[in-house]
Motif scaffolding. Sequence first.
Motif, short mmCIF file in Angstrom:
data_model
loop_
_atom_site.label_atom_id
_atom_site.label_comp_id
_atom_site.label_asym_id
_atom_site.label_seq_id
_atom_site.Cartn_x
_atom_site.Cartn_y
_atom_site.Cartn_z
N THR A 198 0.84 -1.20 0.00
CA THR A 198 0.00 0.00 0.00
C THR A 198 0.87 1.26 0.00
O THR A 198 1.11 1.86 1.04
CB THR A 198 -0.94 -0.02 1.21
OG1 THR A 198 -0.16 -0.27 2.39
CG2 THR A 198 -1.97 -1.12 1.07
N ASN A 199 1.32 1.65 -1.17
CA ASN A 199 2.30 2.73 -1.27
C ASN A 199 1.76 4.02 -1.87
O ASN A 199 2.52 4.87 -2.32
CB ASN A 199 3.50 2.25 -2.11
CG ASN A 199 3.14 2.00 -3.56
OD1 ASN A 199 1.98 2.15 -3.95
ND2 ASN A 199 4.11 1.60 -4.36
N VAL A 200 0.44 4.21 -1.88
CA VAL A 200 -0.13 5.37 -2.55
C VAL A 200 -0.39 6.54 -1.61
O VAL A 200 0.01 7.66 -1.89
CB VAL A 200 -1.44 4.99 -3.28
CG1 VAL A 200 -2.10 6.23 -3.88
CG2 VAL A 200 -1.15 3.99 -4.37
N ASN A 201 -1.06 6.31 -0.48
CA ASN A 201 -1.51 7.46 0.30
C ASN A 201 -1.81 7.07 1.74
O ASN A 201 -2.19 5.93 2.01
CB ASN A 201 -2.77 8.05 -0.33
CG ASN A 201 -3.06 9.47 0.11
OD1 ASN A 201 -2.18 10.16 0.63
ND2 ASN A 201 -4.28 9.92 -0.10
N TYR A 202 -1.63 8.03 2.64
CA TYR A 202 -2.16 7.92 3.99
C TYR A 202 -3.62 8.36 3.97
O TYR A 202 -3.96 9.39 3.37
CB TYR A 202 -1.42 8.85 4.94
CG TYR A 202 -0.14 8.31 5.54
CD1 TYR A 202 -0.16 7.57 6.72
CD2 TYR A 202 1.09 8.55 4.95
CE1 TYR A 202 1.00 7.10 7.29
CE2 TYR A 202 2.26 8.10 5.50
CZ TYR A 202 2.21 7.37 6.68
OH TYR A 202 3.37 6.90 7.24
N VAL A 203 -4.51 7.59 4.61
CA VAL A 203 -5.91 7.97 4.73
C VAL A 203 -6.34 7.81 6.18
O VAL A 203 -5.65 7.15 6.97
CB VAL A 203 -6.82 7.11 3.81
CG1 VAL A 203 -6.43 7.30 2.35
CG2 VAL A 203 -6.75 5.64 4.18
N GLN A 204 -7.46 8.41 6.53
CA GLN A 204 -7.98 8.32 7.89
C GLN A 204 -9.39 7.77 7.89
O GLN A 204 -10.23 8.18 7.09
CB GLN A 204 -7.99 9.70 8.56
CG GLN A 204 -6.76 10.02 9.38
CD GLN A 204 -6.97 11.28 10.21
OE1 GLN A 204 -7.23 12.36 9.68
NE2 GLN A 204 -6.86 11.14 11.51
N LEU A 231 -2.45 3.10 5.50
CA LEU A 231 -1.79 3.23 4.21
C LEU A 231 -2.64 2.50 3.19
O LEU A 231 -3.05 1.35 3.40
CB LEU A 231 -0.38 2.62 4.27
CG LEU A 231 0.63 3.49 5.03
CD1 LEU A 231 1.88 2.69 5.35
CD2 LEU A 231 0.99 4.73 4.24
N SER A 232 -2.88 3.18 2.09
CA SER A 232 -3.83 2.64 1.12
C SER A 232 -3.25 2.65 -0.28
O SER A 232 -2.39 3.48 -0.62
CB SER A 232 -5.11 3.49 1.14
OG SER A 232 -6.06 3.03 0.20
N ASN A 250 -7.97 -4.37 -2.33
CA ASN A 250 -8.89 -4.57 -1.22
C ASN A 250 -8.20 -4.42 0.14
O ASN A 250 -8.86 -4.45 1.18
CB ASN A 250 -9.55 -5.95 -1.30
CG ASN A 250 -8.53 -7.06 -1.46
OD1 ASN A 250 -7.85 -7.14 -2.48
ND2 ASN A 250 -8.41 -7.93 -0.46
N PHE A 251 -6.89 -4.25 0.15
CA PHE A 251 -6.15 -4.20 1.40
C PHE A 251 -5.73 -2.78 1.78
O PHE A 251 -5.36 -1.97 0.92
CB PHE A 251 -4.89 -5.07 1.33
CG PHE A 251 -5.17 -6.54 1.20
CD1 PHE A 251 -5.91 -7.22 2.16
CD2 PHE A 251 -4.70 -7.25 0.11
CE1 PHE A 251 -6.18 -8.57 2.04
CE2 PHE A 251 -4.95 -8.61 -0.02
CZ PHE A 251 -5.69 -9.27 0.94
N MET A 252 -5.78 -2.51 3.09
CA MET A 252 -5.15 -1.34 3.69
C MET A 252 -4.31 -1.83 4.86
O MET A 252 -4.58 -2.89 5.42
CB MET A 252 -6.18 -0.34 4.20
CG MET A 252 -7.05 0.30 3.14
SD MET A 252 -8.07 1.65 3.81
CE MET A 252 -9.11 0.75 4.99
N ASN A 253 -3.29 -1.04 5.22
CA ASN A 253 -2.47 -1.36 6.39
C ASN A 253 -2.57 -0.24 7.40
O ASN A 253 -2.20 0.90 7.11
CB ASN A 253 -1.01 -1.57 5.97
CG ASN A 253 -0.81 -2.88 5.24
OD1 ASN A 253 -0.99 -3.95 5.80
ND2 ASN A 253 -0.43 -2.81 3.96
N LYS A 254 -3.09 -0.57 8.57
CA LYS A 254 -3.18 0.40 9.66
C LYS A 254 -1.79 0.58 10.26
O LYS A 254 -1.05 -0.39 10.46
CB LYS A 254 -4.15 -0.11 10.72
CG LYS A 254 -4.45 0.86 11.84
CD LYS A 254 -5.47 0.24 12.78
CE LYS A 254 -5.75 1.11 13.99
NZ LYS A 254 -6.74 0.47 14.90
#
Length: 495
Positions: free
Chosen positions: A191-197, A204-205, A209-213
Amino acid sequence: MMASQVVKPDTRNCKRPRELEIFLHFVSNLSTIAVGFLSVMIRWISVLKKYVESTRQKKAIFSKQERLPCIAPLVTTVEETPQIVSACVRGHFPQWLRGYLLRVGPGKFEFGKDKYNHWFDGMALLHQFRMEKGTVTYRSKFLQSDTYKANSVHDRIVISEFGTLAVPDPCKNVFERFLSKFEVPAITDNTNVNYVQYKGDYYLSTETNFMNKVDIKTLEKTEKVDWRKFIAVNGATAHPHYDADGTAYNMGNSYGSHGSCYNVIRVPPEKVDLGETIHGAQVICSIASAEGMRPSYYHSFGMTRNYVIFIEQPLKMNLWKVVTSKIRGKSFADGISWEPQYNTRFHVVDKHTGQLLPGMYYSKPFVTFHQINAFEDQGCVVIDLCCQDDGRSLEVYQLQNLRKVGEGLDQVYNSVGRSFPRRFVLPLHVSLNDPEGQNLSPLSYSSASAVKQADGKIWCSYENLHPEGLEDEGDLERRWLLPLGTCVCSCTRNQ
């Protein structure tokens, strides 16, 4: 607090072969090609100071760029800096400024003898700048995703990325390597595109279908989250939008016997339990793709106070090519194509009711990866976009292109469709009694038009938002690379 519960996917009309899920790999890493190189920006600033004398549509004539600076160092593997180091500050930061500047982007482009082909494929490198009492510290760490760890253990690329197909295990015999072509490929969690909240937590998104908290203080991964466990989508963009209360909106695709759908997602702003992630997420609207097995690729979307604006553009994802990519020995990127025989369409969704507005808004074919702004005025949605008239730019970001120098790099740059800021106006209340051939936009300050056609469609022509001369300087969308990628700022002021 808002009541929240897990929304289980409704699979009654969503039967799909597992192979289709690999379509998500396409969009792994698409965003985050930010504007770089100060010398280029300085030239732009002088141009942008000139006021726009004419903003109506006209054919842009671009000047060729020559002797461009080499950017190969920006697309080369770097070492992480896990220990905190003090940064050299030129000038000063206010004493009250306290918090983190967070960035993520590709930072590793090979494992052993295997090398990635595309800039979007590099392993996620997390960057942290901490500001406190006028000082700044820095640290960086590679995201310990399952993909990163698997590649590291085997010292080769074992999970395919957007532009790179993982090769079979060389230790296998010829027959085993042949059979491996028919195995369902693993989906990357790089997940190397963006930080999201979401609900106050940082993730990290990418667009799988995956994100890493992650813990933004330590840069350590704390949890891997799968969108499919909460709603019936195969992934979501890396660019959600937020209401003032923290409610998040995003978009993601779904595939099944019904064909392809673009889904508007809503995530509640608060947790009911401390251990929650995206619990309570809901699909509030599904928009059918114009072509079931050839949906549009999109990187982001627009949002106003009351509406979500989705742009269905003629940058197509051929799902059959995705499914067969491994058998054919091709990367996922091979399934994306620019098809300008189709026009671009705008879809408008009411955020509060989930209703898709009946207006059919069309424009000439263009591609957009990022929205600049969107707002409502006098019964219209106004949306500003970075637009390209040629959607074949993704192939430019092959590493072999970005690492060229001299005339070779000049040729690569000059072959790319350039991005410029444009405004579109979408009148919301179109009736059968509205006259054909007349501009329905009431906005006197914009030359953008929306003309009703005989078939009931609204043909939208844009207003240029850039001054004359910007064509000579390049373009407004990210033509060069900022190695750190995109950022999220988390700063507070002492009270």
